[in-house]
Design a protein around this motif. Structure first.
Motif, PDB file in Angstrom:
ATOM      1  N   PHE A 157       0.833  -1.212   0.000  1.00 15.90           N
ATOM      2  CA  PHE A 157       0.000   0.000   0.000  1.00 15.90           C
ATOM      3  C   PHE A 157       0.866   1.260   0.000  1.00 15.90           C
ATOM      4  CE2 PHE A 157      -2.295   3.345   2.318  1.00 15.90           C
ATOM      5  CZ  PHE A 157      -3.425   3.458   1.520  1.00 15.90           C
ATOM      6  N   GLY A 158       1.912   1.259   0.824  1.00 15.24           N
ATOM      7  CA  GLY A 158       2.815   2.413   0.865  1.00 15.24           C
ATOM      8  C   GLY A 158       3.530   2.635  -0.450  1.00 15.24           C
ATOM      9  N   TRP A 159       3.865   1.546  -1.126  1.00 18.49           N
ATOM     10  CA  TRP A 159       4.545   1.670  -2.421  1.00 18.49           C
ATOM     11  C   TRP A 159       3.657   2.367  -3.445  1.00 18.49           C
ATOM     12  CZ3 TRP A 159       9.272   1.340  -4.259  1.00 18.49           C
ATOM     13  CH2 TRP A 159       9.474   1.202  -5.635  1.00 18.49           C
ATOM     14  N   THR A 160       2.352   2.081  -3.396  1.00 12.37           N
ATOM     15  CA  THR A 160       1.449   2.721  -4.362  1.00 12.37           C
ATOM     16  C   THR A 160       1.301   4.211  -4.110  1.00 12.37           C
ATOM     17  OG1 THR A 160      -0.503   2.261  -2.993  1.00 12.37           O
ATOM     18  CG2 THR A 160       0.141   0.581  -4.602  1.00 12.37           C
ATOM     19  N   LYS A 161       1.611   4.684  -2.909  1.00 16.06           N
ATOM     20  CA  LYS A 161       1.462   6.102  -2.570  1.00 16.06           C
ATOM     21  C   LYS A 161       2.728   6.910  -2.863  1.00 16.06           C
ATOM     22  CE  LYS A 161      -2.705   5.462  -1.157  1.00 16.06           C
ATOM     23  NZ  LYS A 161      -3.823   5.946  -2.009  1.00 16.06           N
ATOM     24  N   LEU A 162       3.791   6.220  -3.243  1.00 17.85           N
ATOM     25  CA  LEU A 162       5.020   6.931  -3.569  1.00 17.85           C
ATOM     26  C   LEU A 162       4.888   7.623  -4.918  1.00 17.85           C
ATOM     27  CD1 LEU A 162       7.716   4.315  -2.460  1.00 17.85           C
ATOM     28  CD2 LEU A 162       7.038   6.400  -1.269  1.00 17.85           C
ATOM     29  N   PRO A 163       5.670   8.656  -5.132  1.00 14.33           N
ATOM     30  CA  PRO A 163       5.644   9.341  -6.443  1.00 14.33           C
ATOM     31  C   PRO A 163       6.007   8.380  -7.568  1.00 14.33           C
ATOM     32  CG  PRO A 163       6.818  10.664  -4.818  1.00 14.33           C
ATOM     33  CD  PRO A 163       6.559   9.341  -4.176  1.00 14.33           C
ATOM     34  N   ARG A 167       8.574   5.022  -8.072  1.00 12.59           N
ATOM     35  CA  ARG A 167       8.048   3.689  -8.381  1.00 12.59           C
ATOM     36  C   ARG A 167       8.592   3.147  -9.697  1.00 12.59           C
ATOM     37  NH1 ARG A 167       2.894   4.040  -9.443  1.00 12.59           N
ATOM     38  NH2 ARG A 167       2.449   6.210  -8.914  1.00 12.59           N
TER      39      ARG A 167
END
Length: 712
Positions: free
Chosen positions: A497-503, A507
């Motif tokens: 989930f945190g990875w999807t919120k990164l710029p 990513r």
């Protein structure tokens, strides 16, 4: 050829198992006419059923050939050393093979018919002789010298006990202990006598082989005395044991002397043994058997098994087995009233004395303890507080009662497979789907062969590691293991989930299909953190001792080798099987289906759920069922990591015993052709049926799924 091989296995297992369900048979071998004027008190037969012996009231033992050349011939007559006139007679427990004469001077003489084996001219010859367990010494039961009217005795190792009723109606219990004189080296007998208080007439006397219990039948009551210590004899229990509208006519002890059998004149025979009650250990009626109605039903037991025989004045013989509650055989073997009966040590023949005729019968009763109810239903075993499913096939004691319930080991098989599948299926399917659908082809070419190589790892290595490394690790770091099982999925989901919120710029640094690499440090950190916090969690929540908390607070038993260990270890072994088949199924979905779905605007997740997984569902289901079949048939891991305790408990902290492990453990020690041996083959047959059913269901469902989604 595979089908033929399976059929051959199937029929071979049936061939080995089939004899345990055969009915008992009784066949007459021969009749011997005896001298009419002789009064015979007891009969017996030697182990090879070649010679029978009959004990006369005069103190003479007649030996008859009952097998081979000269069958029916009187071989010899030997006289017992008696210092007095015979007034009573008694037999010991069958396995002791002893007899005793009660005399008119208050004494008892013990004797044991024996046979000396010699081989003149390479021919086996049995020579009858008499042995005296007490070196021909007569035991003084009544110091007043009154005649023995009725008595029972037991001589086992260095202890002898006699309970007798004298001519003046006194009932005396006498215990004799052999002591060696330190000066002369002679064996002297220390004797203690106690007079038993019996209210009423004495009809029958019994004493257990270990002399700990003495039974006195008086009309319809049975006095049970605790005679373990001769100086402290006391009434243990008084049984009002007759059936309604019936009278007691006979009693006997089963092999092992733990069960008292009582016969009534209405034909009913009941079994009694000690169980735990609110008042402590007491005899209670456990089960009953219906026999042909007769005024006099006589009871006789085998040497070692819980089989008993009934005879009556109509010449009928009945054969029963108590534990399985089986009526094995009933029939008329003579036209006269059966007066005496004796079974051979190997229970393959028996003698019946009716008037002046000695009848020899062959017994075919190899597996009386095996019935459908004994294998699959609760059975009330001797000494148990209630009926139970129990597997306990062997013991160091001859008094042991075999317990052959297949329920606990079948339950253990299902339990082990269930916990293994709970661990393996989510991991295997999730990894298979990700590898086939999301992972890059370069990484897949590394991951897939690596996982498949895991399948080649010998299960004995996994079992060894599970039993000697993983089990102690879980025991000492149980909070860490539980925390790891809970925190690891949460950490993975949180990371994703945190990875999807990164710029997007960050990513895009990781190539498409290589994202799983990011979880490696997460797994390592969560694992380290769980074990680092283990001691603190144990002190904070469980008072510093998780095992003590589970036992004292939650009432859970914690075995070091338990279902959690088996679930992890066997799950690790099953994962490659499920992964390989499921990954091939997902990867084999035609690309035009997924591409078409994506072209119509569906996301990758929607395409996976609504197109790819449905199309691959036959293969995925087959993968799960193949994994289940592997878990059900697994041997070495469950053998080394479960503790092999045949209990029925779903607790994750207790072990189990599976069908495969039970066969591996006990087959080497089982006697070929015995009930134990054939039941182990029956266990293999049940395991065969389990896997056959699972594979059949898998194939049926796979065909249904294929037909349903083949049009996609």
């Amino acid at each position: 050829m595979v089908l033929i091989a399976l059929l051959l296995i199937f029929f071979y297992l049936l061939y080995v198992v089939q004899p345990i369900f055969e009915s008992a048979k009784v066949e007459k071998r021969m009749d011997i006419q005896l001298v009419q004027e002789q009064k015979y008190l007891g009969i017996g037969v030697e182990e090879q059923t070649e010679i029978a012996y009959l004990l006369r009231r005069s103190g003479t033992v007649d030996y008859y050939q009952i097998k081979g050349e000269g069958a029916g011939k009187l071989l010899d007559s030997l006289n017992v050393n008696l210092d007095g006139n015979v007034t009573a007679f008694a037999e010991s427990a069958p396995f002791l093979g002893q007899y005793a004469f009660g005399l008119d001077n208050g004494q008892v003489q013990l004797v044991k018919p024996m046979f000396m084996v010699s081989f003149p001219g390479n021919q086996r010859v049995l020579t009858p002789r008499l042995s005296y367990p007490l070196n021909a010494k007569q035991l003084i039961v009544d110091e007043q010298g009154q005649a023995i009217h009725k008595f029972a005795f037991s001589h086992f190792e260095d202890k002898t006990a006699v309970v007798a009723q004298t001519a003046d109606k006194r009932v005396i219990f006498a215990s004799y202990v052999a002591e060696e004189n330190m000066f002369t080296g002679e064996v002297e007998w220390a004797v203690e006598r106690t007079e038993l208080d019996i209210d009423g007439r004495v009809d029958e006397l019994l004493i257990s082989p270990d002399t700990s219990r003495t039974f006195v039948r008086s009309a319809n009551q049975v006095y049970v005395f605790d005679t373990r210590y001769a100086s402290e004899v006391e009434l243990f229990q008084l049984l009002a044991a007759n059936e309604e509208n019936a009278n007691l006519v006979n009693m006997n002890l089963l092999a092992g002397a733990n069960s008292l059998m009582l016969a009534n004149d209405n034909g009913e025979v009941s079994q009694w043994f000690e169980i735990n009650t609110d008042n402590g250990r007491q005899f209670d009626k456990i089960r009953s058997f219906e026999t042909p109605k007769s005024k006099r039903v006589n009871l006789f037991s085998e040497f070692y098994r819980r089989t008993f025989f009934t005879t009556n004045e109509n010449g009928e013989l009945g054969l029963y087995y108590t534990t399985s509650e089986a009526h094995l055989w009933q029939g008329k073997v003579t036209d006269k009233a059966i007066q005496k009966f004796a079974v051979a040590p190997r229970a393959n023949a028996a003698l019946l004395l009716a008037d002046d005729t000695l009848t020899v019968v062959e017994l075919h009763n190899e597996h009386p303890e095996v019935t459908w109810s004994a294998l699959w239903q609760e059975v009330w075993y001797e000494g148990y507080p209630e009926p139970a499913y129990t597997w306990q096939s062997t013991s160091a004691s001859d008094d042991f009662e075999s317990k052959f319930s297949l329920v606990p080991i079948s339950f253990g098989t299902i339990k082990a497979a269930m916990y293994a599948m709970l661990f393996a299926v989510p991991i295997a399917l999730a990894s298979a789907i990700y590898t086939a659908y999301f992972m890059s082809s370069e990484l897949r070419r590394v991951v897939k062969p690596t996982v498949e190589i895991m399948e080649a790892l010998p299960t004995v290595i996994l079992g060894f590691l599970a039993g000697l490394w993983l089990a102690p690790l879980i025991e000492t770091h149980l909070p860490a293991v539980v925390a790891l099982l809970v925190l690891l999925p949460i950490a993975m989901i949180a990371t994703a989930f945190g990875w999807t919120k990164l710029p997007a710029k960050i990513r895009h640094v990781v190539p498409e299909g290589w994202h799983s690499i990011l979880l490696i440090p997460v797994v390592l950190i969560v694992g380290w953190l769980s074990f680092a916090m283990s001691g603190g969690i144990e002190s904070w929540l469980f008072g510093g001792n998780v095992r003590q908390y589970l036992t004292n607070e939650l009432g859970l038993t914690f075995d070091q080798r338990n279902s959690l260990v088996v679930g992890i270890a066997m799950g690790f072994a099953v994962i490659p099987t499920i992964f390989s088949i499921a990954e091939d199924a997902v990867f084999s979905v035609p690309k035009h289906l997924s591409n078409g779905s994506l072209a119509l605007g569906a996301t990758q997740w929607q395409t996976l759920v609504r197109v790819v997984l449905l199309t691959a569902s036959p293969g995925i289901f087959s993968a799960v069922m193949m994994g289940l079949g592997r878990a059900v048939g697994e041997t070495m891991i469950v053998l080394m990591a479960t503790g092999n305790t045949p209990i029925m408990d779903w607790s994750i902290f207790q072990g189990m015993r599976t069908l495969a492990a039970n066969i591996a453990v006990e087959m080497p020690e089982s006697e070929v052709g015995s009930s134990h041996y054939r039941i182990l083959f029956l266990a293999a047959f049940v395991l065969f049926i389990f896997t056959f059913v699972f594979n059949t269901v898998a194939e049926f469902v796979r065909q249904q799924l294929r037909e349903k989604y083949s049009s996609m």
